[in-house]
Write an enzyme that holds these catalytic residues in place. Structure first.
Site, short mmCIF file in Angstrom:
data_model
loop_
_atom_site.label_atom_id
_atom_site.label_comp_id
_atom_site.label_asym_id
_atom_site.label_seq_id
_atom_site.Cartn_x
_atom_site.Cartn_y
_atom_site.Cartn_z
N HIS A 41 29.44 65.60 -27.18
CA HIS A 41 30.13 64.48 -26.48
C HIS A 41 31.20 63.88 -27.38
CE1 HIS A 41 30.62 60.53 -24.51
NE2 HIS A 41 30.36 59.98 -25.68
N SER A 142 20.53 51.06 -37.92
CA SER A 142 21.83 50.47 -38.22
C SER A 142 21.69 49.04 -38.70
CB SER A 142 22.67 50.48 -36.93
OG SER A 142 23.79 49.62 -37.07
N TYR A 166 24.27 47.98 -28.46
CA TYR A 166 24.07 49.08 -29.41
C TYR A 166 22.98 48.70 -30.42
CZ TYR A 166 24.78 51.85 -33.60
OH TYR A 166 24.57 52.63 -34.70
N LYS A 170 18.97 50.23 -31.16
CA LYS A 170 18.46 50.68 -32.45
C LYS A 170 17.18 49.93 -32.82
CE LYS A 170 21.47 53.85 -33.51
NZ LYS A 170 21.06 55.25 -33.73
#
Ligand code: WQD
Length: 381
Positions: A41, A142, A166, A170
């Site tokens: 991707h 992260s 995001y 995580k």
């Protein structure tokens, strides 16, 4: 060692910037055989070919070569098929799970895509691991899980309060992993899942030879590759600095940049620590845990412990490239936080991790990759 003697390590997202450098770091140990799975991707199959070339450059013509299967984590059957394929060859010993959607700003616009890939995809992966008795997992987490931390530099004990979709994906996967590790102790004792989350700060640079680097599909979302492409003329857009009204020394966001090869080595050290935890249980990253309560699960920051602002990085890349960047200060980007600088002491103490390369080396290696690959991975497919 012959490839068949090496421990097979599935690397999801292994075509990506960090993933491909992890593949190289694994190959260079001479202990691990990377099996890359990626849906391409945001990356090119050319990356895994270059990993194999680097292995030959560094180790000789008979260096082990990485394997590659194109698949999407949203397809549980495809994941299981890969595990089954290797069951007859001793099985996959560990997984390094990097595959994810990863743009902080974009995650605010497409949250369901991020939950589908990053969370549901991780669950499918872990279900296949359990089914095929693969009990070693290193997860690409992260620094964004910390949100806007109260303590800078950030210790691992800082609360997980992510401020972007995001970052929330995580943090959720970290919790899912720990719960799964706890459950494994109840059902399998010390024969169950062992996992390490590595919380990335900001990787920069490229493999020193210039044969591998950051090569996303389309315009880079991250600052450093964008600066490199602007300096080479590959990207002709205007440089926008997303906000200079943050509570930081020059008003722009501060991040902890570390060389991508240092970050990659942190994954190898995590695998080594998981391996050692079985062979020397009393002297391992789990030996101080109450594993019945906590599971065989740890999380570590992988950072350098030195914060640099957006303007600092523009200046550093100006020195490395000789390009005089012109930029415009615009509004803040959704999901950005003022400062993500690591306290790297725990990873150093328990994994032996140290981000040694300096900023000048990061910028020099990044520029070297850009100039050697002016059009990126041309033989893209
Ligand atoms: C750095 C700074 C931007 C582009 C990274 C990874 C992400 C995750 C978190 C691991 C920010 C500013 C950027 C531009 C700018 N990593 N910027 N103009 O946001 O720290 O995210 O770490 O999980 O996957 O990408 O990195 O490079 O996007 O931004 O001003 O054109 O540069 O606002 O302050 P970030 P970045």
């Amino acid at each position: 060692m012959a490839p068949s003697d090496l421990k097979k390590v599935l690397v999801t997202g292994g075509l990506g910037y960090i993933g491909s450098h992890v593949v190289v770091a694994l190959l260079l140990t001479g202990k691990y055989l990377p099996i890359v799975v990626d849906n391409c991707h945001n990356a090119f199959p050319e990356a895994v070919k270059r990993c194999g070339e680097i292995a030959r450059d560094e180790m000789g013509a008979d260096a082990p070569q990485p394997l590659f299967h194109r698949l999407d984590l949203r397809d549980p059957a495809a994941i299981d098929e890969v595990f089954s394929k290797y069951d007859n060859e001793g099985g996959i010993w560990a997984v390094i799970h990097l595959a994810a959607l990863k743009a902080v700003g974009e995650s605010g616009e497409k949250p369901l895509d991020y939950y589908r890939v990053n969370v549901a995809g991780s669950i499918s992966l872990m279900e296949s691991m359990a089914k095929h008795n693969c009990n070693n997992l290193v997860f690409s987490s992260s620094a964004t899980v910390y949100g806007t931390p109260k303590t800078i530099p950030i210790p691992e004990t800082s609360p997980l309060v992510p401020e972007s979709a995001y970052g929330r994906t995580k943090a959720m996967v970290e919790m899912i992993m720990q719960d799964t590790c706890r459950a494994a102790v109840l059902t399998h004792g010390d024969k169950g899942l062992r996992a390490v989350s590595v919380r990335y700060f900001n990787p920069a640079g490229a493999f020193p030879s210039g044969k591998l680097g950051e090569e996303p599909r389309g315009k880079p979302g991250n600052l450093l590759p964008l600066l490199a492409q602007m300096a080479s003329g590959r990207d002709k857009s205007a440089l926008k600095v997303f906000g200079d009204d943050y509570p930081t020394p020059d008003g722009t966001c501060v991040r902890d940049y570390l060389h991508v090869m240092d970050l990659a080595k942190g994954h190898v050290l995590s695998l080594d620590a998981l391996d050692k935890s079985v062979s020397s249980p009393s002297d391992s990253i789990f030996s101080k845990l109450d594993v019945k309560k906590d599971g065989y699960y740890r999380a570590f920051n992988l950072g350098k412990g030195k914060g640099m602002s957006v303007l600092n990085m523009i200046e550093a890349m100006k020195k490395a490239t000789g390009y005089d960047y012109k930029y415009e200060i615009v509004g803040r980007r959704l999901g950005d936080v003022p400062d993500l600088t690591a306290d790297p002491a725990l990873a150093q103490k328990e994994l032996g991790f140290l981000a040694e390369e300096d900023l000048e080396t990061m910028c020099r290696d990044l520029w070297n990759f850009q100039t050697k690959n002016p059009n990126g991975y041309e033989t893209s497919s």
